[in-house]
Scaffold this motif. Sequence first.
Motif, PDB file in Angstrom:
ATOM      1  N   GLU A 144     -30.437  49.083  12.573  1.00 51.21           N
ATOM      2  CA  GLU A 144     -31.862  49.037  12.920  1.00 51.21           C
ATOM      3  C   GLU A 144     -32.437  47.620  13.074  1.00 51.21           C
ATOM      4  OE1 GLU A 144     -35.316  50.142  14.351  1.00 51.21           O
ATOM      5  OE2 GLU A 144     -33.667  51.521  14.024  1.00 51.21           O
ATOM      6  N   PRO A 145     -32.269  46.720  12.106  1.00 51.95           N
ATOM      7  CA  PRO A 145     -32.927  45.416  12.277  1.00 51.95           C
ATOM      8  C   PRO A 145     -32.090  44.397  13.064  1.00 51.95           C
ATOM      9  CG  PRO A 145     -31.948  45.525  10.114  1.00 51.95           C
ATOM     10  CD  PRO A 145     -31.685  46.859  10.787  1.00 51.95           C
ATOM     11  N   THR A 146     -31.093  44.859  13.826  1.00 53.28           N
ATOM     12  CA  THR A 146     -30.191  43.931  14.511  1.00 53.28           C
ATOM     13  C   THR A 146     -30.262  44.092  16.025  1.00 53.28           C
ATOM     14  OG1 THR A 146     -28.269  45.409  14.624  1.00 53.28           O
ATOM     15  CG2 THR A 146     -28.611  44.215  12.549  1.00 53.28           C
ATOM     16  N   LYS A 147     -29.502  43.276  16.730  1.00 49.11           N
ATOM     17  CA  LYS A 147     -29.417  43.361  18.193  1.00 49.11           C
ATOM     18  C   LYS A 147     -28.708  44.640  18.637  1.00 49.11           C
ATOM     19  CE  LYS A 147     -29.722  38.455  18.749  1.00 49.11           C
ATOM     20  NZ  LYS A 147     -29.223  37.229  19.295  1.00 49.11           N
ATOM     21  N   ALA A 148     -28.143  45.362  17.711  1.00 47.65           N
ATOM     22  CA  ALA A 148     -27.451  46.616  18.016  1.00 47.65           C
ATOM     23  C   ALA A 148     -28.327  47.831  17.712  1.00 47.65           C
ATOM     24  CB  ALA A 148     -26.163  46.700  17.205  1.00 47.65           C
ATOM     25  N   LYS A 149     -29.638  47.617  17.502  1.00 50.29           N
ATOM     26  CA  LYS A 149     -30.487  48.725  17.048  1.00 50.29           C
ATOM     27  C   LYS A 149     -30.497  49.917  17.998  1.00 50.29           C
ATOM     28  CE  LYS A 149     -34.795  46.768  18.770  1.00 50.29           C
ATOM     29  NZ  LYS A 149     -36.081  46.220  18.365  1.00 50.29           N
ATOM     30  N   SER A 169     -19.351  44.593   9.116  1.00 51.08           N
ATOM     31  CA  SER A 169     -18.514  43.635   9.854  1.00 51.08           C
ATOM     32  C   SER A 169     -18.677  43.802  11.357  1.00 51.08           C
ATOM     33  CB  SER A 169     -17.044  43.802   9.477  1.00 51.08           C
ATOM     34  OG  SER A 169     -16.826  43.463   8.137  1.00 51.08           O
ATOM     35  N   ILE A 170     -18.775  45.036  11.831  1.00 56.75           N
ATOM     36  CA  ILE A 170     -18.985  45.282  13.267  1.00 56.75           C
ATOM     37  C   ILE A 170     -20.299  44.645  13.711  1.00 56.75           C
ATOM     38  CG2 ILE A 170     -19.497  47.072  14.984  1.00 56.75           C
ATOM     39  CD1 ILE A 170     -17.454  48.863  13.440  1.00 56.75           C
ATOM     40  N   ILE A 171     -21.346  44.816  12.923  1.00 54.80           N
ATOM     41  CA  ILE A 171     -22.647  44.241  13.271  1.00 54.80           C
ATOM     42  C   ILE A 171     -22.598  42.715  13.244  1.00 54.80           C
ATOM     43  CG2 ILE A 171     -25.041  44.016  12.472  1.00 54.80           C
ATOM     44  CD1 ILE A 171     -24.821  47.080  11.803  1.00 54.80           C
ATOM     45  N   GLU A 172     -21.848  42.123  12.306  1.00 57.22           N
ATOM     46  CA  GLU A 172     -21.678  40.671  12.290  1.00 57.22           C
ATOM     47  C   GLU A 172     -20.975  40.187  13.561  1.00 57.22           C
ATOM     48  OE1 GLU A 172     -19.596  39.829   8.642  1.00 57.22           O
ATOM     49  OE2 GLU A 172     -21.473  39.473   7.547  1.00 57.22           O
ATOM     50  N   ILE A 173     -19.962  40.924  14.011  1.00 58.25           N
ATOM     51  CA  ILE A 173     -19.255  40.573  15.242  1.00 58.25           C
ATOM     52  C   ILE A 173     -20.203  40.676  16.437  1.00 58.25           C
ATOM     53  CG2 ILE A 173     -17.429  41.319  16.846  1.00 58.25           C
ATOM     54  CD1 ILE A 173     -15.816  42.116  14.276  1.00 58.25           C
ATOM     55  N   ILE A 174     -21.016  41.722  16.467  1.00 57.91           N
ATOM     56  CA  ILE A 174     -21.998  41.881  17.539  1.00 57.91           C
ATOM     57  C   ILE A 174     -22.937  40.682  17.571  1.00 57.91           C
ATOM     58  CG2 ILE A 174     -24.042  43.205  18.237  1.00 57.91           C
ATOM     59  CD1 ILE A 174     -22.515  45.735  17.295  1.00 57.91           C
ATOM     60  N   ASP A 175     -23.463  40.292  16.406  1.00 63.08           N
ATOM     61  CA  ASP A 175     -24.366  39.134  16.337  1.00 63.08           C
ATOM     62  C   ASP A 175     -23.688  37.858  16.833  1.00 63.08           C
ATOM     63  OD1 ASP A 175     -26.473  40.656  15.398  1.00 63.08           O
ATOM     64  OD2 ASP A 175     -26.155  40.131  13.285  1.00 63.08           O
ATOM     65  N   GLU A 176     -22.421  37.642  16.436  1.00 62.44           N
ATOM     66  CA  GLU A 176     -21.680  36.461  16.879  1.00 62.44           C
ATOM     67  C   GLU A 176     -21.470  36.469  18.389  1.00 62.44           C
ATOM     68  OE1 GLU A 176     -18.010  36.378  14.671  1.00 62.44           O
ATOM     69  OE2 GLU A 176     -19.058  36.197  12.753  1.00 62.44           O
ATOM     70  N   GLN A 177     -21.082  37.635  18.929  1.00 61.31           N
ATOM     71  CA  GLN A 177     -20.849  37.739  20.370  1.00 61.31           C
ATOM     72  C   GLN A 177     -22.143  37.538  21.156  1.00 61.31           C
ATOM     73  OE1 GLN A 177     -17.907  38.145  22.194  1.00 61.31           O
ATOM     74  NE2 GLN A 177     -17.071  37.553  20.211  1.00 61.31           N
ATOM     75  N   CYS A 178     -23.234  38.091  20.676  1.00 59.12           N
ATOM     76  CA  CYS A 178     -24.524  37.908  21.340  1.00 59.12           C
ATOM     77  C   CYS A 178     -24.935  36.441  21.336  1.00 59.12           C
ATOM     78  CB  CYS A 178     -25.605  38.771  20.692  1.00 59.12           C
ATOM     79  SG  CYS A 178     -25.535  40.497  21.200  1.00 59.12           S
ATOM     80  N   ALA A 179     -24.712  35.768  20.221  1.00 58.54           N
ATOM     81  CA  ALA A 179     -25.041  34.342  20.148  1.00 58.54           C
ATOM     82  C   ALA A 179     -24.190  33.541  21.134  1.00 58.54           C
ATOM     83  CB  ALA A 179     -24.844  33.826  18.719  1.00 58.54           C
ATOM     84  N   GLU A 180     -22.903  33.847  21.224  1.00 58.21           N
ATOM     85  CA  GLU A 180     -22.014  33.139  22.145  1.00 58.21           C
ATOM     86  C   GLU A 180     -22.345  33.427  23.603  1.00 58.21           C
ATOM     87  OE1 GLU A 180     -17.883  33.899  21.321  1.00 58.21           O
ATOM     88  OE2 GLU A 180     -18.092  33.288  19.224  1.00 58.21           O
TER      89      GLU A 180
END
Length: 179
Positions: A117-122, A73-84
Amino acid sequence: MCLAVPSKVISIDNDIAMIDVYGARKEVNIMLLPEPPQLGDFVLVHAGFAIQSIKAEAFKTGEIMHESSIAHSIIEIIDEQCAEQGCTTVDALTVRLGKATGVMPESLQFAFDALKEPTKAKNARLTIEIVPVGGTCNSCKKEFDEKEVPYVFACPHCGSNDFEITRGREMEISDMEMH
């Protein structure tokens, strides 16, 4: 490691729910949940307390592990915030974690590091701030903080069980460094 057992809620009476775990039934306290569950919902149970509601699909597919689902869930929030925000990476983030959540910080750190690893938070550094359980006694009117225990059953000042928990259930991202 936190052992939290996914369980189906089959009846509710005030703050007590009857749960079913593969045919075994047990009463658990649901007062730690932010919202009461409904009949048929699934919850994670640890030490006699329902500590988190979970989706039925996650239970049925076997993908649920308490800290892993939180890290996801934290990584999903990171992805959403990065997109915004239009950013490409996250360098650091801070999570405030209440003592009463039942989440083990070491397990959350491990799960986050394994999933990032495979995310914007790697390359992100995760800092976890622990929030003690605290509140106000309605009898003696004193505030309290219990740094070592995840649950409070009586006011530590006067012993009354008439108190309100105001801290210790937090689970939030309080800071994020993005580029």
